[in-house]
Design a protein around this motif. Structure first.
Motif, mmCIF file in Angstrom:
data_model
loop_
_atom_site.group_PDB
_atom_site.id
_atom_site.type_symbol
_atom_site.label_atom_id
_atom_site.label_comp_id
_atom_site.label_asym_id
_atom_site.label_seq_id
_atom_site.Cartn_x
_atom_site.Cartn_y
_atom_site.Cartn_z
ATOM 1 N N LEU A 269 3.903 -9.294 -38.007
ATOM 2 C CA LEU A 269 3.511 -7.905 -38.216
ATOM 3 C C LEU A 269 2.894 -7.340 -36.938
ATOM 4 O O LEU A 269 1.916 -7.886 -36.412
ATOM 5 N N ASP A 270 3.435 -6.232 -36.450
ATOM 6 C CA ASP A 270 3.052 -5.688 -35.147
ATOM 7 C C ASP A 270 1.935 -4.652 -35.254
ATOM 8 O O ASP A 270 2.028 -3.544 -34.727
ATOM 9 N N VAL A 271 0.863 -5.007 -35.936
ATOM 10 C CA VAL A 271 -0.312 -4.138 -36.007
ATOM 11 C C VAL A 271 -1.380 -4.661 -35.053
ATOM 12 O O VAL A 271 -1.299 -5.788 -34.563
ATOM 13 N N ASP A 272 -2.392 -3.840 -34.799
ATOM 14 C CA ASP A 272 -3.447 -4.219 -33.864
ATOM 15 C C ASP A 272 -4.623 -4.891 -34.551
ATOM 16 O O ASP A 272 -5.339 -5.686 -33.937
ATOM 17 N N VAL A 273 -4.842 -4.555 -35.817
ATOM 18 C CA VAL A 273 -6.037 -5.037 -36.507
ATOM 19 C C VAL A 273 -5.742 -5.171 -37.995
ATOM 20 O O VAL A 273 -4.976 -4.382 -38.563
ATOM 21 N N TYR A 274 -6.338 -6.194 -38.610
ATOM 22 C CA TYR A 274 -6.171 -6.469 -40.035
ATOM 23 C C TYR A 274 -7.501 -6.264 -40.745
ATOM 24 O O TYR A 274 -8.527 -6.817 -40.330
ATOM 25 N N PHE A 275 -7.496 -5.494 -41.821
ATOM 26 C CA PHE A 275 -8.651 -5.348 -42.697
ATOM 27 C C PHE A 275 -8.358 -6.208 -43.931
ATOM 28 O O PHE A 275 -7.515 -5.861 -44.756
ATOM 29 N N LEU A 276 -9.048 -7.346 -44.046
ATOM 30 C CA LEU A 276 -8.693 -8.335 -45.064
ATOM 31 C C LEU A 276 -9.785 -8.498 -46.108
ATOM 32 O O LEU A 276 -10.955 -8.682 -45.779
ATOM 33 N N GLU A 277 -9.357 -8.461 -47.353
ATOM 34 C CA GLU A 277 -10.254 -8.673 -48.492
ATOM 35 C C GLU A 277 -10.667 -10.142 -48.541
ATOM 36 O O GLU A 277 -9.827 -11.035 -48.565
ATOM 37 N N TYR A 278 -11.995 -10.368 -48.555
ATOM 38 C CA TYR A 278 -12.515 -11.736 -48.586
ATOM 39 C C TYR A 278 -13.871 -11.787 -49.277
ATOM 40 O O TYR A 278 -14.723 -12.586 -48.913
ATOM 41 N N ASP A 279 -14.067 -10.958 -50.304
ATOM 42 C CA ASP A 279 -15.413 -10.867 -50.889
ATOM 43 C C ASP A 279 -15.714 -11.919 -51.945
ATOM 44 O O ASP A 279 -16.864 -12.070 -52.347
ATOM 45 N N ASP A 280 -14.689 -12.633 -52.416
ATOM 46 C CA ASP A 280 -14.962 -13.700 -53.378
ATOM 47 C C ASP A 280 -13.826 -14.722 -53.348
ATOM 48 O O ASP A 280 -12.908 -14.628 -52.518
ATOM 49 N N ALA A 281 -13.887 -15.673 -54.257
ATOM 50 C CA ALA A 281 -12.946 -16.799 -54.233
ATOM 51 C C ALA A 281 -11.505 -16.378 -54.489
ATOM 52 O O ALA A 281 -10.575 -17.139 -54.177
ATOM 53 N N ARG A 282 -11.294 -15.181 -55.048
ATOM 54 C CA ARG A 282 -9.921 -14.727 -55.311
ATOM 55 C C ARG A 282 -9.063 -14.690 -54.054
ATOM 56 O O ARG A 282 -7.836 -14.796 -54.124
ATOM 57 N N SER A 283 -9.695 -14.492 -52.900
ATOM 58 C CA SER A 283 -8.943 -14.349 -51.652
ATOM 59 C C SER A 283 -8.720 -15.667 -50.934
ATOM 60 O O SER A 283 -8.153 -15.691 -49.846
ATOM 61 N N GLY A 284 -9.179 -16.761 -51.518
ATOM 62 C CA GLY A 284 -8.970 -18.059 -50.910
ATOM 63 C C GLY A 284 -9.917 -18.330 -49.755
ATOM 64 O O GLY A 284 -10.873 -17.590 -49.513
ATOM 65 N N ASP A 285 -9.648 -19.419 -49.031
ATOM 66 C CA ASP A 285 -10.516 -19.780 -47.917
ATOM 67 C C ASP A 285 -10.046 -19.103 -46.625
ATOM 68 O O ASP A 285 -9.095 -18.311 -46.627
ATOM 69 N N PHE A 286 -10.725 -19.432 -45.536
ATOM 70 C CA PHE A 286 -10.440 -18.767 -44.261
ATOM 71 C C PHE A 286 -9.365 -19.462 -43.436
ATOM 72 O O PHE A 286 -9.033 -18.998 -42.342
ATOM 73 N N SER A 287 -8.809 -20.559 -43.937
ATOM 74 C CA SER A 287 -7.871 -21.330 -43.120
ATOM 75 C C SER A 287 -6.633 -20.546 -42.670
ATOM 76 O O SER A 287 -6.105 -20.827 -41.585
ATOM 77 N N PRO A 288 -6.140 -19.539 -43.418
ATOM 78 C CA PRO A 288 -5.000 -18.781 -42.892
ATOM 79 C C PRO A 288 -5.284 -18.076 -41.558
ATOM 80 O O PRO A 288 -4.339 -17.725 -40.824
ATOM 81 N N LEU A 289 -6.559 -17.888 -41.236
ATOM 82 C CA LEU A 289 -6.896 -17.239 -39.964
ATOM 83 C C LEU A 289 -6.507 -18.097 -38.764
ATOM 84 O O LEU A 289 -6.517 -17.603 -37.629
#
Length: 377
Positions: A269-289
């Protein structure tokens, strides 16, 4: 490496709680009791006020709060020609109050007869005095919002016997809107996209495959669509994307970590910045980063707009530092925000305006503690 234009260590997704008078006026306008001009006059009044309130709490990316919209996506997309609103969506997820989003169908070739956001941008920009330190942020829906929840039957076969020209036209109308916004002076646009995040939910992923085929192929198709839509933007226009799993009256609709789409999201994806939902366990852990390229930024939505209570400062800082361990350049690649806006639909989340502003003040304070007083560095 500096942050992209319009991105700040304390940032926001964009929507804010609507004043009660404005909500009542929108109902009256839809009932024909006041004119569109009267509604816009009231919108102008409250937008001018909310611009000052955002700056007062320390935000430097300023929006109109989406005060001119009932739905974050419909009120933009309905201005494209060839698209009509017909009834409501059907879903296995029942929202609070039984509210379902309007259904948008493609009845003819898609066109962009006139700029959609330019007048709103001009008004917002006119109420920002210090344009050297404040960014006028424009939020529009992702082009995927026309396709994901629909099926082949909702795209007119006479207009589009195959889907390739449909996606080409969809990309073109977004190119035209970005051209208009750039000419007006806009330098930051955020695309709001629920669908890549919905592909992380096993149930929604299976339902999407029933409509559109292999979900891995669909994710890449959406990346290609978004890339085409933003491909002609000038080098000094920043484009971000916000991923959300639903945000209606503090309710969510999807769950699942980003792993199923992570490589497409970060590498294609050719965007400059990602706004990612991470406020609770529904979004999983941070390893995809770990897939995040070193030149890109994530605005990490570890704060929540769904609850009235203030987030725990120590816990938020700990989560930021944990996420940083997966990023090639650590904390330098991260910023802070709430997981979504406070009012993706006009009803808003279950908190007061005072509680909303307190949460945003806390966000700015935390960002300064982590990164220092200069939120643009």
């Amino acid at each position: 490496m500096p942050l992209p234009t319009g991105v700040y260590r304390a940032d926001q997704v964009g929507s804010l709680l609507r004043p009660k008078d404005l909500l009542a006026a929108r109902d009256q306008a839809e009932e024909g009791k006041i004119t569109a001009a009267q509604l816009r006059e009231l919108e102008d009044k409250y937008i001018a006020d909310v611009v000052q309130k955002q700056q007062a709490v320390g935000l430097r990316a300023v929006t109109d709060g989406e005060f001119r919209r009932r739905w974050f996506h419909v009120d933009f997309l309905k201005h494209l020609s060839g698209i009509e609103q017909r009834g409501a969506m059907q879903s296995t997820n029942i929202s609070v109050g039984g509210t379902m989003p309007p259904r948008l169908v493609v009845v003819d070739k898609i066109g962009h007869p006139a700029p959609i956001q330019v007048d709103d941008f001009h008004f917002l920009e006119s109420h920002i005095a210090d344009k050297g330190t404040i960014t006028t942020k424009v939020c529009i829906p992702s082009p995927t919002m026309i396709h994901f929840r629909n099926s082949r039957e909702t795209i007119d076969e006479a207009a589009y016997p195959t889907l390739e020209p449909f996606f080409a036209d969809l990309a073109r109308v977004f190119q035209e809107e970005l051209d208009d916004l750039y000419a007006a002076g806009c330098r930051f646009v955020q695309l709001d996209d629920t669908n890549l995040a919905y592909l992380c939910d096993p149930k929604m992923r299976a339902e999407a495959e029933e409509r559109h085929g292999d979900a891995n192929v669909l994710a890449r198709q959406y990346a290609a669509l978004i890339n085409a839509a933003i491909s002609k933007r000038p080098a000094d226009m920043t484009v971000g994307i916000h991923l959300c799993r639903g945000n209606h009256r503090s309710q969510w609709f999807a769950q699942g970590g980003y792993e199923p789409v992570a490589e497409v999201l970060f590498k294609e994806l050719d965007v400059d910045v990602y706004f990612l939902e991470y406020d609770d366990a529904r979004s999983g852990d941070f390893s995809p980063l770990r897939h995040l390229p070193p030149q890109k930024i994530v605005v990490l939505g570890v704060l929540t707009s769904k609850k009235a209570a203030l987030d725990d400062r120590t816990q938020i800082i700990s989560r930021l530092r944990e996420a940083a361990t997966f990023c090639p350049r650590g904390l330098d690649q991260l910023c802070l925000s709430h997981q979504c806006g406070f009012s993706s639909t006009s009803e808003g989340n279950d908190l007061s305006e005072e509680e909303q502003w307190a949460k945003l003040r806390l966000e700015v304070d935390i960002a300064k503690e982590v990164w220092g007083d200069d939120l643009s560095a």
